[in-house]
Design a protein around this motif. Structure first.
Motif, short mmCIF file in Angstrom:
data_model
loop_
_atom_site.label_atom_id
_atom_site.label_comp_id
_atom_site.label_asym_id
_atom_site.label_seq_id
_atom_site.Cartn_x
_atom_site.Cartn_y
_atom_site.Cartn_z
N GLU A 342 0.84 -1.21 0.00
CA GLU A 342 0.00 0.00 0.00
C GLU A 342 0.87 1.26 0.00
N GLU A 355 -7.11 -1.59 -2.26
CA GLU A 355 -6.12 -2.58 -1.83
C GLU A 355 -6.78 -3.95 -1.71
N GLU A 367 -4.12 -5.92 -5.98
CA GLU A 367 -4.64 -4.57 -6.14
C GLU A 367 -5.79 -4.60 -7.16
#
Length: 393
Positions: A342, A355, A367
């Protein structure tokens, strides 16, 4: 091409949820960065909708408004023409959204402590609708092999056989993995649920957004007990109308509709507003050409992203996209924790995605990328990703 899919509208000061969240995550985000997270489009709406709503406001009073017979017939016609699905007007229960409907459906058919089966990784409000009611999330993880996802029927049979598990929420097309389920897959799932008296709810909000070479099958159209299946639909994904808060929940059985309406009464839920109902009617009667051009844009963006990543970011695997405009990327080979991944996206690449961990533990290391944007926006995002990955490895 008749419609404009290249103009980018700056949504940074209009209350857009994902644009505001981007600024919260990284207050120093550079000008011109576009978030590719929450599933709404960075395309201008079909002009017919804006023009139609202006005309409606010139000729109608914005008092209390309920779905009209014309509205219901319009929804029925869309289902028949687009999906070869015959429904009746009285089956339509209008809500403010599919998410709110899922909350109401769990309340309608489950008691606290009952289990609800979901195929993970999956759209995160599924978990919320179950847990906040006091019911139990029952995970049936999808099998991920050879870069594709399939259903674990053996596990589903085991879970469905437990009398505590009363409902299954099916995601079709699947968000986030992008599968368009075949009739045979749906029939297998349906039979297992039928044999074990598990209520079937099928979330089909993305059902119009299907890529070339694939065909969406509405769940009840290929089973022997269509009247027992509840299907959640909306124009919001297809025509970018989320703020209109209008969904059409198709509940064939009168007994089921009564339970649903009782749940609505308990939560003081009301019909969508007049402008949402009218926006849906206009979209379904006047905007099919816009939809077809939008689908062409999504298909082109998918092929562009797939080629770019395969050629320049081979560490990342692109999950084949069959439906939705949401691309699921396997970033596990980067060898990063979910926090590190992230950070790479948000702070180094200035990429604001959904995410993977949001969709459950099976999504850690992944993702989700929203492809519904002008191609130049997508290209710039992928170039930032390439630079960040190369600098971090």
């Amino acid at each position: 091409m008749k419609y404009d899919f290249e103009t980018l509208v700056d949504r940074s000061h209009c209350g857009s949820g994902k644009w505001d969240e981007m600024k919260k995550k990284n207050p120093h985000v550079e000008p011109g960065i576009v978030p590719l997270s929450v599933a709404d489009m960075e395309y201008k709406n079909a002009p017919e909708i804006g023009e139609g709503l202006k005309a409606y406001m010139d000729t109608h009073i914005l008092g209390y408004t309920s779905p009209t017979e014309e509205y219901r017939e319009t929804v029925c016609q869309w289902m028949k023409e687009q999906h070869n699905w015959e429904i009746k007007p009285e089956w339509i229960c209008c809500t403010h959204g599919v998410v709110s409907a899922l909350f109401l459906l769990v309340d309608s058919f489950c008691d606290p402590g009952d289990g609800v089966i979901i195929f993970t990784p999956v759209y995160y409000p599924f978990y919320m609708a179950i847990e906040r009611h006091g019911s139990q999330v029952v995970r049936c993880p999808l099998i991920h092999e050879n870069n594709t996802y399939t259903i674990d029927y053996d596990l589903l049979e085991k879970l469905a056989a437990d009398p505590k598990n009363k409902m299954m929420i099916f995601c079709s097309p699947h968000n986030p993995v992008g599968r368009v389920w075949t009739p045979e897959e749906i029939q297998k799932v349906a039979q297992i649920c039928r044999d074990n008296n598990v209520k079937i709810v099928s979330d089909e909000i993305h059902f119009d957004i299907i890529l070339p070479g694939h065909h969406h099958t509405v769940f009840p159209t290929v089973v022997d007990f269509p009247e027992d299946v509840i299907v959640c639909t909306a124009p919001s994904k297809t025509f970018n109308l989320a703020t209109m808060q209008t969904s059409n929940i198709i509940i064939p059985k009168e007994e089921d509709r009564k339970k649903f309406q009782e749940a609505r009464s308990r939560s003081a839920d009301h019909d969508p507003g007049a402008l949402g109902l009218e926006a849906c009617r206009i979209a379904y009667t006047q905007c099919k050409e816009w939809m077809n051009e939008m689908l062409q844009q999504i298909a082109e963006n998918y092929q562009f992203a797939k080629s770019f990543i395969e050629e320049r970011l081979p560490q990342i695997k692109v999950t084949p996209l069959e439906g939705t405009y949401l691309l699921w990327l396997d970033c596990t080979a980067l060898g990063k924790t979910k926090e590190e991944l992230e950070d790479l996206m948000v702070n180094k690449a200035q990429l604001f995605l959904d995410e993977g961990y949001m969709f459950g533990d099976e999504g850690i290391g992944y993702e989700r990328v929203n492809l519904a944007c002008p191609k130049r926006v997508l290209a710039a995002a992928l170039e930032r990703l390439e630079k960040a990955v190369k600098e971090s490895c």
